[in-house]
Design an enzyme around this catalytic site. Structure first.
Site, PDB file in Angstrom:
ATOM      1  N   GLN A  99       0.850  -1.195   0.000  1.00 49.28           N
ATOM      2  CA  GLN A  99       0.000   0.000   0.000  1.00 49.28           C
ATOM      3  C   GLN A  99       0.883   1.243   0.000  1.00 49.28           C
ATOM      4  O   GLN A  99       0.393   2.353  -0.095  1.00 49.28           O
ATOM      5  CB  GLN A  99      -0.885   0.005   1.247  1.00 49.28           C
ATOM      6  CG  GLN A  99      -1.816  -1.186   1.324  1.00 49.28           C
ATOM      7  CD  GLN A  99      -2.378  -1.385   2.732  1.00 49.28           C
ATOM      8  OE1 GLN A  99      -3.375  -0.801   3.092  1.00 49.28           O
ATOM      9  NE2 GLN A  99      -1.723  -2.213   3.517  1.00 49.28           N
ATOM     10  N   ASN A 100       2.191   1.042   0.146  1.00 49.90           N
ATOM     11  CA  ASN A 100       3.110   2.180   0.237  1.00 49.90           C
ATOM     12  C   ASN A 100       3.418   2.737  -1.153  1.00 49.90           C
ATOM     13  O   ASN A 100       3.463   1.991  -2.130  1.00 49.90           O
ATOM     14  CB  ASN A 100       4.412   1.762   0.925  1.00 49.90           C
ATOM     15  CG  ASN A 100       4.159   1.263   2.328  1.00 49.90           C
ATOM     16  OD1 ASN A 100       3.086   1.490   2.874  1.00 49.90           O
ATOM     17  ND2 ASN A 100       5.120   0.581   2.912  1.00 49.90           N
ATOM     18  N   HIS A 117      -1.505   1.427  -4.232  1.00 45.75           N
ATOM     19  CA  HIS A 117      -1.893   2.830  -4.090  1.00 45.75           C
ATOM     20  C   HIS A 117      -1.036   3.753  -4.957  1.00 45.75           C
ATOM     21  O   HIS A 117      -0.933   4.944  -4.683  1.00 45.75           O
ATOM     22  CB  HIS A 117      -1.856   3.245  -2.611  1.00 45.75           C
ATOM     23  CG  HIS A 117      -2.913   2.553  -1.797  1.00 45.75           C
ATOM     24  ND1 HIS A 117      -2.925   2.509  -0.420  1.00 45.75           N
ATOM     25  CD2 HIS A 117      -4.030   1.877  -2.185  1.00 45.75           C
ATOM     26  CE1 HIS A 117      -3.991   1.833  -0.004  1.00 45.75           C
ATOM     27  NE2 HIS A 117      -4.663   1.437  -1.047  1.00 45.75           N
ATOM     28  N   CYS A 125       0.434  14.882 -15.298  1.00 38.62           N
ATOM     29  CA  CYS A 125      -0.351  16.056 -15.669  1.00 38.62           C
ATOM     30  C   CYS A 125      -1.804  15.620 -15.828  1.00 38.62           C
ATOM     31  O   CYS A 125      -2.083  14.648 -16.530  1.00 38.62           O
ATOM     32  CB  CYS A 125       0.180  16.634 -16.978  1.00 38.62           C
ATOM     33  SG  CYS A 125      -0.885  17.951 -17.592  1.00 38.62           S
ATOM     34  N   GLY A 190       3.213  -4.608   8.844  1.00 39.11           N
ATOM     35  CA  GLY A 190       3.193  -3.158   9.014  1.00 39.11           C
ATOM     36  C   GLY A 190       1.974  -2.457   8.443  1.00 39.11           C
ATOM     37  O   GLY A 190       2.092  -1.367   7.904  1.00 39.11           O
ATOM     38  N   SER A 192      -2.306  -1.507   9.320  1.00 38.70           N
ATOM     39  CA  SER A 192      -3.414  -1.574  10.280  1.00 38.70           C
ATOM     40  C   SER A 192      -4.581  -2.380   9.720  1.00 38.70           C
ATOM     41  O   SER A 192      -5.513  -2.697  10.449  1.00 38.70           O
ATOM     42  CB  SER A 192      -3.871  -0.157  10.638  1.00 38.70           C
ATOM     43  OG  SER A 192      -4.252   0.536   9.462  1.00 38.70           O
ATOM     44  N   ALA A 217       3.459  -3.774  14.637  1.00 39.46           N
ATOM     45  CA  ALA A 217       3.815  -3.223  15.942  1.00 39.46           C
ATOM     46  C   ALA A 217       2.677  -3.375  16.956  1.00 39.46           C
ATOM     47  O   ALA A 217       2.923  -3.487  18.153  1.00 39.46           O
ATOM     48  CB  ALA A 217       4.197  -1.756  15.790  1.00 39.46           C
TER      49      ALA A 217
HETATM   50  P1  OAD Z   1      -1.344   2.646   8.978  1.00 41.32           P
HETATM   51  O1  OAD Z   1      -0.660   3.874   9.430  1.00 41.32           O
HETATM   52  O2  OAD Z   1      -2.828   2.618   9.038  1.00 41.32           O
HETATM   53  O3  OAD Z   1      -0.823   1.397   9.812  1.00 41.32           O
HETATM   54  C1  OAD Z   1       0.543   1.172  10.016  1.00 41.32           C
HETATM   55  C2  OAD Z   1       0.683   0.009  10.968  1.00 41.32           C
HETATM   56  O4  OAD Z   1       2.065  -0.250  11.106  1.00 41.32           O
HETATM   57  C3  OAD Z   1       0.133   0.283  12.368  1.00 41.32           C
HETATM   58  O5  OAD Z   1      -0.746  -0.772  12.740  1.00 41.32           O
HETATM   59  C4  OAD Z   1       1.376   0.302  13.257  1.00 41.32           C
HETATM   60  O6  OAD Z   1       1.162  -0.320  14.501  1.00 41.32           O
HETATM   61  C5  OAD Z   1       2.339  -0.520  12.448  1.00 41.32           C
HETATM   62  N1  OAD Z   1       3.764  -0.168  12.661  1.00 41.32           N
HETATM   63  C6  OAD Z   1       4.334   1.031  12.987  1.00 41.32           C
HETATM   64  N2  OAD Z   1       5.665   0.923  13.033  1.00 41.32           N
HETATM   65  C7  OAD Z   1       5.971  -0.366  12.739  1.00 41.32           C
HETATM   66  C8  OAD Z   1       7.185  -1.105  12.629  1.00 41.32           C
HETATM   67  N3  OAD Z   1       8.371  -0.533  12.812  1.00 41.32           N
HETATM   68  N4  OAD Z   1       7.099  -2.413  12.310  1.00 41.32           N
HETATM   69  C9  OAD Z   1       5.903  -3.021  12.122  1.00 41.32           C
HETATM   70  N5  OAD Z   1       4.721  -2.377  12.215  1.00 41.32           N
HETATM   71  C10 OAD Z   1       4.754  -1.064  12.502  1.00 41.32           C
HETATM   72  O7  OAD Z   1      -0.799   2.351   7.503  1.00 41.32           O
HETATM   73  P2  OAD Z   1      -1.430   1.425   6.373  1.00 41.32           P
HETATM   74  O8  OAD Z   1      -2.099   0.244   6.940  1.00 41.32           O
HETATM   75  O9  OAD Z   1      -0.374   1.227   5.358  1.00 41.32           O
HETATM   76  O10 OAD Z   1      -3.826   5.071   1.771  1.00 41.32           O
HETATM   77  O11 OAD Z   1      -2.519   2.397   5.776  1.00 41.32           O
HETATM   78  C11 OAD Z   1      -3.255   2.006   4.682  1.00 41.32           C
HETATM   79  C12 OAD Z   1      -3.572   3.173   3.805  1.00 41.32           C
HETATM   80  O12 OAD Z   1      -4.199   4.204   4.578  1.00 41.32           O
HETATM   81  C13 OAD Z   1      -2.371   3.885   3.220  1.00 41.32           C
HETATM   82  O13 OAD Z   1      -1.864   3.242   2.061  1.00 41.32           O
HETATM   83  C14 OAD Z   1      -2.934   5.224   2.885  1.00 41.32           C
HETATM   84  C15 OAD Z   1      -3.682   5.493   4.165  1.00 41.32           C
HETATM   85  O14 OAD Z   1      -4.717   6.386   4.089  1.00 41.32           O
HETATM   86  C16 OAD Z   1      -3.939   6.020   0.855  1.00 41.32           C
HETATM   87  O15 OAD Z   1      -3.330   7.055   0.950  1.00 41.32           O
HETATM   88  C17 OAD Z   1      -4.873   5.693  -0.276  1.00 41.32           C
END
Ligand code: OAD
Length: 247
Positions: A99-100, A117, A125, A190, A192, A217
């Site tokens: 998703q990154n 994503h 553009c 990594g 949520s 985490a």
């Molecule tokens: P989140 O920020 O929702 O979740 C990140 C997760 O990583 C959390 O559950 C943390 O506990 C965990 N975490 C933090 N540090 C860590 C580490 N060092 N090792 C392991 N886990 C760790 O991010 P995403 O789930 O990626 O979408 O979010 C999904 C989407 O929501 C993103 O792609 C973005 C956002 O809105 C768009 O922009 C379309």
């Protein structure tokens, strides 16, 4: 014990698949979206990261994006990204679905990377569709806000990332779902797991009979469905799993 079990599952995987989220890049210095210090604790996503908000006020979007872009462009892969690349190289994963948008999996050496994503490394553009490297645009944000297309005479540029209200890229989505339906070991790292349709990937894998490993985490809504759950930092846990597989 759990890392041992994860290593055992991945060692036997024939079509292992990883799904990653912002947590895997946290140790590279890129803030996550949710949780402590998360981007969405400072900004309302609907106000700054939806296509409606972008079109209504692109300069405001770019002001927020400027800081995140600066951090993401300077970031380097951490041991978690490198471990995932090494799992692919060893045949324990066939691909990484992410998703990154930071491109760090590719920098780490992951060959089959599916960016659900989009990518933050380019901008497009909205009128002529041509793309430019984000790094070039980043360099002119101090003097040009919002940045405009150099080719077609001034239309607005947008990062090639998926904003709220936009569709996920069709080919990447299809590829991710096809791989999920075939995988036997689903490694989730990594994330949520609250954003759909990305979170459908592990659900589809489970429905197709895969076993699941969660490395995160903190607790996720899918922990109860996983065979192995490791609450820890991916930059520490994943290299340990690789060591156990190789050892
Ligand atoms: P989140 O920020 O929702 O979740 C990140 C997760 O990583 C959390 O559950 C943390 O506990 C965990 N975490 C933090 N540090 C860590 C580490 N060092 N090792 C392991 N886990 C760790 O991010 P995403 O789930 O990626 O979408 O979010 C999904 C989407 O929501 C993103 O792609 C973005 C956002 O809105 C768009 O922009 C379309």
């Amino acid at each position: 014990m759990t890392a041992e079990r994860a290593a055992e599952l991945l060692r036997g995987a024939r079509h292992g698949l990883a799904l990653t989220g912002a947590g895997v890049s946290a140790e590279s210095g890129i803030p996550t979206f949710r949780g402590e210090g998360g981007v969405w604790t400072r900004y309302d996503p609907v106000k700054v990261a939806s296509i409606e908000a972008f079109l209504a006020d692109p300069a405001e979007y770019w002001r927020v994006s400027k800081e995140r872009g600066r951090v993401a462009l300077a970031a380097r892969p951490n041991p978690g990204h490198l471990a995932l690349a090494s799992l692919e190289q060893g045949g324990h994963l066939v691909a990484v679905v992410t998703q990154n948008t930071d491109g760090l999996h590719r920098d780490a050496g992951t060959r089959r990377l599916i960016e659900l994503h989009g990518s933050g490394r380019t901008v497009e553009c909205l009128t002529c569709g041509r793309t430019e490297p984000r790094a070039d645009v980043q360099a002119r944000l101090d003097v040009e806000m919002p940045p405009r297309c150099k080719h077609c005479g001034g239309a607005i540029l947008k990062p090639t990332v998926v904003l709220f209200g936009e569709q996920m890229p069709a080919a990447a989505t299809r590829e991710a779902f096809e791989l999920a339906a075939k995988t036997d070991v689903m490694l989730v790292v990594g994330t949520s797991l609250v954003v759909y349709p990305a979170a459908e990937v592990p659900l589809l894998a489970l429905r197709s009979g895969a076993r699941m490993i969660v490395v995160n985490a903190e607790a996720t809504p899918f922990d109860a469905l996983a065979e192995v759950v490791i609450h820890g930092r991916s930059g520490e846990v994943l290299p340990e799993i690789v060591r156990l597989i190789d050892g």
